[in-house]
Every structure is written in structure tokens, then in C-alpha cells.
Enzyme design. Sequence first.
Site, short mmCIF file in Angstrom:
data_model
loop_
_atom_site.label_atom_id
_atom_site.label_comp_id
_atom_site.label_asym_id
_atom_site.label_seq_id
_atom_site.Cartn_x
_atom_site.Cartn_y
_atom_site.Cartn_z
N GLY A 285 26.47 -15.14 21.57
CA GLY A 285 27.39 -15.60 21.53
C GLY A 285 26.99 -15.88 23.38
O GLY A 285 26.14 -16.80 23.54
N GLU B 197 0.48 -1.38 0.29
CA GLU B 197 -0.02 -0.03 -0.53
C GLU B 197 0.54 1.26 -0.35
O GLU B 197 -0.07 2.16 -1.21
CB GLU B 197 -1.43 0.01 0.74
CG GLU B 197 -1.86 -1.24 1.07
CD GLU B 197 -1.68 -2.17 2.04
OE1 GLU B 197 -2.32 -2.88 2.88
OE2 GLU B 197 -0.44 -2.32 1.87
N ASP C 194 33.72 -10.06 15.85
CA ASP C 194 33.51 -10.99 14.85
C ASP C 194 33.49 -10.37 13.78
O ASP C 194 33.85 -10.81 12.63
CB ASP C 194 32.93 -12.12 14.86
CG ASP C 194 33.28 -13.65 15.72
OD1 ASP C 194 34.24 -12.91 16.24
OD2 ASP C 194 32.74 -14.73 16.79
#
Length: 357
Positions: free
Chosen positions: A288, A51, A195
Amino acid sequence: MNEKYMRMAIALAKKGKGKVYTNPLVGCVIVKDNKVVGKGWHKYFGGNHAEINALRDVGKNAKGADLYVTLEPCNSYGKRPPCTLAIIKAGIKRVFFSLPDKNVSGGKELLEKNGIEVYAGLLKKEAKALVKDYLEFLRAKPKVTVKAAITLDGKIATCDYDSKWITSAKSRNLAYKIRSCYDAVLVGSNTALRDNPFLTSRSKNLKNPVRVVIDLKLRTPKRYNLFDGSVPTIVIYDSKIDDIPRYLSDRDGIILAPVDMKAAKEDFGVIIKKLNSLSIKRILIEGGGEIIASALFSNAVDYICLFVAPKIIGGRNAVPVVGGAGVKKISEALSVREMKIKKIGSDFLITGRIRKG
């Protein structure tokens, strides 16, 4: 004539196939004076609804027009603001939709309350075929799996947080394939910061899951791979935070998901419930250790998937796969049932179901 325009909306909806992930395929057509003046469809997970795209296409010419959409306009704040409000603001006169959306009910009522004529059920059978997978997702309960690469002594990183690479390339390639079987892959902010992962399936032939990062204080920088735009990213953060960085709030492909973080720390199910509200039903937790512990001991995890490498890191400060305080008695330990072990090159893959309760 009405069916003609709804068929056009259905055809537009199909353009989003394979790109909207767990969201429904939705198309929208705006008609004024018997002419199509605006078109739109849901293009990708986390993006504008059909929409909104159609209203942007028509611009100021929407006032007094008819809007045809394959699914009832949403009336709740999810990944995007309610479409109902945009339709009302644009001055649409009539709305035709095929199917009601039980996941975001109330759209029809609000539109009618604001003087818009609403007609439901147009080409209902054809539109239902579009959202078969979506309806199945709504009925399903979320499935949560913990996946990790660990050493024989249960570590996921050294005391200096070095973790590349614990397992073999063969194991990693299988892990990427496993990701493609899930709707979302989730990590905490510590994992994201240390990381800088992509969290993708690393293949053009495999589906990429939506990326989820639990970032309480919105610490993950703009330059990080999670925000590279290649895959939508859901950022779960503390609902008490009011100052949202612009690179998060004004960027396509980033979905902000505030939660009561105090409650979430006590029960990881709060996070799962939030993802469920975003139609995320298959969740892969990749770390983790603190996130994994929180999920496990909140009874939020259904399965484990551990790649075990023939390596020993040692050291009391090395990072364990399951952090947290742990249990005080063996009788309180979580049990793994239906356990299977498979050799993957030099590694082993251990899978199993977590016994809850």
C-alpha cells in the site's frame, strides 16, 4: 559412462522449464554399482533443489553412491537449506557437476573438506545452455516499478479502505498483463489483510509472478489467498521473530525471508537486496501507500506505472498512493522523467522513470 549419466541429468533439468521462474534449471542423477538408483530435478520456484529430490528418491541407498548434477551444489541458506549438507549426510562418495554456481559458491570446497571426491566441468557446454537466463539474471541489477490504480486526487482507497474498483475492467486486464512481465509482485501486510489479493496474472496464457508480502509479525492468516499454493509466496518478516507458524514453515511453495526490519524501515533497499539474493530481478510494488512511500524515498524505485481513473474520492483520511511523512520542501520532491500518458478506455495510464539522487 560419466557423460551418459550427466546427459540424463540434463534431460531431467529440462522438465522444470517454465516452472522454476528465475531459478536455474537443474537435474540430478544418483548412480550406484553402475545403476541409476535416484533421479530428481528442480520442479518449481521455491521447491526442493534437484539434489534433494534425487536423494529422497534413492533413500538410504545413497551411501557410497555417485551424484551427477548439472550445477554445483549450493552451500548457502536461501529459499532452502544447503544441498551440500544433505549430500554429506547421505554418505555420497563422489560428486560430478557441470557448472560452478557463482551465486552460491563454496559447495565444491565443503564437499571435498568432508572427504567427497568432486569433479567439475562434465558436459559444461550443454549444461550452460540450460542456465542462460539464470546467468543473465545474476548479472542484472533489480528493476523496481511502482504500480497503482488511483483517482484524479491521488487516492488508492476511501477512508474505509474501499478500493474496488477504482479503474475500469480494461485497465485491470492490462494490469494483469503487466504483472506477467515481472518476477515478483510485492505488497505489505496491510494490503494483504484488507484486500486478500491473489496477485496473479489471472490467465492460463500468462506467467504468474512470485508473490511477495512484507509481513513483519507474520500476521497473514493461513486461509488467505496468498497461501493458496497456486503460486510460490515469499514472506519477508522481522529476523527477530523466532516463533514461526507451522503453516508457514512446513508448507511447500512458501519461502521465508527474514530481514533486519529496523534497517529495512530506514532503507527499503534492504528488502530489494534480500529479493535479489533469491534471484528476483524484476519487482512490481503494488502497495500500500506506506510501502510505496518507503520504496520511493529510499531511492529504490526505477519506474512508476499509474492507472488514473476519472474519479474523485476526497477526504483527508482517504488513502493516498504515497503515504509516509513526505518531503518538507518542493526542492526535495522526486522527479519523474520520460513520462508517457496513454488512454485506456475511460482511464489514463501514466508511466515514467524516477530520477534518483
